[in-house]
Design an enzyme around this catalytic site. Structure first.
Site, PDB file in Angstrom:
ATOM      1  N   SER A  52       0.959  -1.053   0.224  1.00 16.34           N
ATOM      2  CA  SER A  52      -0.394  -0.186   0.208  1.00 16.34           C
ATOM      3  C   SER A  52       0.837   1.185   0.073  1.00 16.34           C
ATOM      4  O   SER A  52       1.764   1.618   0.385  1.00 16.34           O
ATOM      5  CB  SER A  52      -0.450   0.208   1.225  1.00 16.34           C
ATOM      6  OG  SER A  52      -1.995  -1.225   1.362  1.00 16.34           O
TER       7      SER A  52
HETATM    8  N1  SAH Z   1      -0.641  -4.835   3.834  1.00 13.32           N
HETATM    9  C1  SAH Z   1      -0.088  -5.385   2.553  1.00 13.32           C
HETATM   10  C2  SAH Z   1      -1.034  -4.932   1.529  1.00 13.32           C
HETATM   11  C3  SAH Z   1      -1.299  -5.727   0.890  1.00 13.32           C
HETATM   12  S1  SAH Z   1      -2.500  -6.023  -0.990  1.00 13.32           S
HETATM   13  C4  SAH Z   1       1.377  -4.484   2.227  1.00 13.32           C
HETATM   14  O1  SAH Z   1       1.678  -3.680   3.753  1.00 13.32           O
HETATM   15  O2  SAH Z   1       2.321  -5.115   1.794  1.00 13.32           O
HETATM   16  C5  SAH Z   1      -3.497  -6.740  -0.064  1.00 13.32           C
HETATM   17  C6  SAH Z   1      -3.238  -8.345   0.037  1.00 13.32           C
HETATM   18  O3  SAH Z   1      -4.136  -8.931   0.460  1.00 13.32           O
HETATM   19  C7  SAH Z   1      -2.650  -9.292  -0.654  1.00 13.32           C
HETATM   20  O4  SAH Z   1      -2.003  -9.867  -0.821  1.00 13.32           O
HETATM   21  C8  SAH Z   1      -3.964 -10.093  -1.752  1.00 13.32           C
HETATM   22  O5  SAH Z   1      -3.402 -11.370  -1.140  1.00 13.32           O
HETATM   23  C9  SAH Z   1      -4.473 -10.457   0.015  1.00 13.32           C
HETATM   24  N2  SAH Z   1      -5.938 -10.898   0.621  1.00 13.32           N
HETATM   25  C10 SAH Z   1      -6.796 -10.372  -0.346  1.00 13.32           C
HETATM   26  N3  SAH Z   1      -8.268 -11.397  -0.426  1.00 13.32           N
HETATM   27  C11 SAH Z   1      -8.114 -11.614   1.019  1.00 13.32           C
HETATM   28  C12 SAH Z   1      -8.555 -12.700   2.314  1.00 13.32           C
HETATM   29  N4  SAH Z   1      -9.373 -13.142   1.902  1.00 13.32           N
HETATM   30  N5  SAH Z   1      -7.659 -13.133   2.924  1.00 13.32           N
HETATM   31  C13 SAH Z   1      -6.757 -12.766   3.534  1.00 13.32           C
HETATM   32  N6  SAH Z   1      -5.848 -12.221   2.389  1.00 13.32           N
HETATM   33  C14 SAH Z   1      -6.409 -11.298   1.052  1.00 13.32           C
END
Ligand code: SAH
Length: 201
Positions: A52
């Protein structure tokens, strides 16, 4: 980053600013992406996902206002960056990621950098993580079509959840702050955002 991207755009909490300053974002990126680490935007990580934008991470954490003795649930570990930042402001972070490869990589990065109060779990974070529930703070880093009831159910009384919501995938996403009070749950909209979708399963 703190002086140019965060302070001028509404990040005023000194604890959040200190945590943002203390976590090296480049360590959570692929070596080829490291030179972009302090650009004011989301960046690509593996599995078609993103780390993010720092401003969004900081504003989400500031809105949820974790206290030093509280447990935080994060949904969507991705690179582990946001989990590392929030771990500086609370007792423990449980972070759930559905992509095993991302979870494993994030977990190794967090361990290598000494973020010992973060646990990464593989699973569908839209179901929360009942083992350690309830949580004072839940941070959701992927956009939901509707707010998962399991997450609301795992908030303590007084608990805060920040989650992006968009009914249709083409709609602008509304970042919302949910609060569980004595009379139930309420929310207010924070600002529009762009996250990858929250996927079931
Ligand atoms: N907080 C992260 C950004 C994550 S992007 C950082 O700082 O890098 C969002 C993430 O959510 C992705 O890795 C994706 O695989 C995950 N995601 C999507 N749906 C999900 C679910 N149902 N449960 C867990 N993770 C999920």
């Amino acid at each position: 980053m703190v002086a140019e991207q965060l302070r001028p755009h509404g990040v005023t909490d000194e604890g959040v600013l200190r945590a943002m300053a203390a976590v090296p974002r480049e360590e959570f990126l692929h070596p080829k992406m490291r030179r972009h680490a302090y650009e004011d935007r989301a960046l690509a990580i593996d599995c078609g996902q993103t780390i993010s934008q720092p401003l969004v991470v900081a504003l989400m954490i500031q809105s949820a206002a974790p206290a030093p003795d509280e447990v935080v649930l994060e949904v969507g570990t991705g690179s582990g960056y946001a989990a590392a930042v929030v771990s500086r402001l609370c007792r423990k972070v449980i972070s759930v990621e559905r992509e095993p490869a991302l979870a494993e990589h994030a977990s190794a990065t967090l361990r290598r950098l000494g973020f010992d109060n973060v646990e990464v779990a593989v699973g569908d974070g839209s179901l929360g993580w009942p083992d350690d529930a309830p949580y004072a703070v839940i941070l959701v880093a992927a956009a939901a079509r509707e707010v998962p009831q399991a997450l609301l159910d795992q908030l303590t009384e007084g608990g805060r959840m920040v989650i992006p919501v968009a009914v249709n995938s083409d709609d602008p996403q509304d970042l919302r702050l949910y609060l569980r009070g004595p009379e139930g749950v309420s929310y207010r909209s924070l600002f529009p955002v762009l996250f990858v979708p929250l996927r079931p399963g």
